[in-house]
Design a protein around this motif. Structure first.
Motif, PDB file in Angstrom:
ATOM      1  N   TYR A 273       0.828  -1.202   0.000  1.00  0.00           N
ATOM      2  CA  TYR A 273       0.000   0.000   0.000  1.00  0.00           C
ATOM      3  C   TYR A 273       0.866   1.257   0.000  1.00  0.00           C
TER       4      TYR A 273
ATOM      5  N   ALA B   4     -15.912   3.458  -1.463  1.00  0.00           N
ATOM      6  CA  ALA B   4     -14.816   4.042  -2.241  1.00  0.00           C
ATOM      7  C   ALA B   4     -14.066   3.003  -3.064  1.00  0.00           C
ATOM      8  N   GLY B   5     -14.353   1.739  -2.845  1.00  0.00           N
ATOM      9  CA  GLY B   5     -13.678   0.693  -3.604  1.00  0.00           C
ATOM     10  C   GLY B   5     -12.244   0.454  -3.194  1.00  0.00           C
ATOM     11  N   VAL B   6     -11.951   0.649  -1.876  1.00  0.00           N
ATOM     12  CA  VAL B   6     -10.598   0.379  -1.383  1.00  0.00           C
ATOM     13  C   VAL B   6     -10.650  -0.697  -0.302  1.00  0.00           C
TER      14      VAL B   6
ATOM     15  N   ARG C 275      -6.702   2.923  -6.539  1.00  0.00           N
ATOM     16  CA  ARG C 275      -7.478   2.337  -5.442  1.00  0.00           C
ATOM     17  C   ARG C 275      -6.860   1.052  -4.901  1.00  0.00           C
ATOM     18  N   ASN C 276      -6.227   0.287  -5.771  1.00  0.00           N
ATOM     19  CA  ASN C 276      -5.687  -0.994  -5.303  1.00  0.00           C
ATOM     20  C   ASN C 276      -4.412  -0.833  -4.480  1.00  0.00           C
TER      21      ASN C 276
ATOM     22  N   LEU D  10      -7.260   9.968  -2.348  1.00  0.00           N
ATOM     23  CA  LEU D  10      -6.801   9.311  -3.572  1.00  0.00           C
ATOM     24  C   LEU D  10      -6.393  10.338  -4.619  1.00  0.00           C
TER      25      LEU D  10
ATOM     26  N   GLU E 292     -11.955   9.631  -1.371  1.00  0.00           N
ATOM     27  CA  GLU E 292     -11.724  10.111  -2.737  1.00  0.00           C
ATOM     28  C   GLU E 292     -10.778  11.308  -2.750  1.00  0.00           C
TER      29      GLU E 292
END
Length: 223
Positions: free
Chosen positions: A4, A188-190, A169-170, A162, A159
């Motif tokens: 990360y 948020a797709g995280v 996101r990954n 990011l 967001e």
């Protein structure tokens, strides 16, 4: 395992144990208005949506009424202003970092990881608590509950992080202690990891189905 580049944290119940001094401020306010006091357990269960919403819950309990009545009350603004004074003076008096928090953030920074806080706590209180515990210099960015038009579980805070760090996101991780945090990360797709010792409205954190439940923040150093 994913490396990360950005780790975002909730504040209350994740990095810092703040419930005791929040409870003190609530009951300072209750005494000022000759209202019944609330318990530490109640306050811990109300944490998550910001101190203003917590005060609404506390007043509804103390007055044995509903939250809508409290919010629409002519006296709420005066009570809220009184609470703000008490909480500002209480910030730092009975809060403390959870184990391994400072050491982990220092180590992550040394690895070049960007660090942020995304909290529903109002900005003036967020800064006071972070500064008291000398945490602000360890953070690259802070999003408070009044920084944006919306709060968690809306993903706007994530967001913003990011976008600021131009992070895919990954390669972003959110670390929290409640269903609100898990929902925010999902929105948020995280990825989201959760700590079991914080404030989750009295519910076990496993019920929120985070990607991982970690014992303390040091688990972030083994990712």
């Amino acid at each position: 395992m994913t490396t990360y580049g950005l780790v975002m944290f909730d504040l209350d119940g994740t990095l810092i144990e703040t419930a005791p001094e929040i409870c003190d401020a609530v009951n300072d306010t209750m005494r000022h208005f000759d209202l019944p006091e609330v318990t530490q357990t109640q306050v811990s269960d109300w944490i998550g949506h910001g101190t203003r919403e917590l005060l609404v819950q506390a007043l509804a309990s103390s007055l044995e009424t509903n939250v809508e009545s409290v919010r629409s009350s002519d006296s709420f603004a005066e009570i809220a202003a009184e609470f703000d004074k008490h909480y500002q003076s209480r910030c730092g008096t009975r809060s403390h970092l959870y184990p391994q928090v400072r050491e982990t953030l220092v180590a992550l920074r040394e690895r070049g990881v960007k660090l942020a806080v995304v909290t529903n706590k109002e900005g003036r209180f967020t800064e006071t608590v972070l500064n008291f515990h000398e945490m602000r210099p360890l953070l690259d960015f802070v999003v408070s509950g009044d920084s944006l038009p919306t709060k968690k579980p809306d993903p706007a805070g994530i967001e913003a992080c990011l976008t600021l760090f131009d992070m895919p996101r990954n390669r972003a991780l959110f670390v929290g202690d409640s269903s609100i945090d898990v929902a925010t990360a999902r929105n948020a797709g995280v990825a989201v990891w959760a700590l079991p010792y914080g404030y989750n409205m009295g519910q076990p954190i496993e019920a929120c189905a985070p990607d991982r439940v970690i014992a303390d923040c040091s688990a972030l150093l083994n990712k």
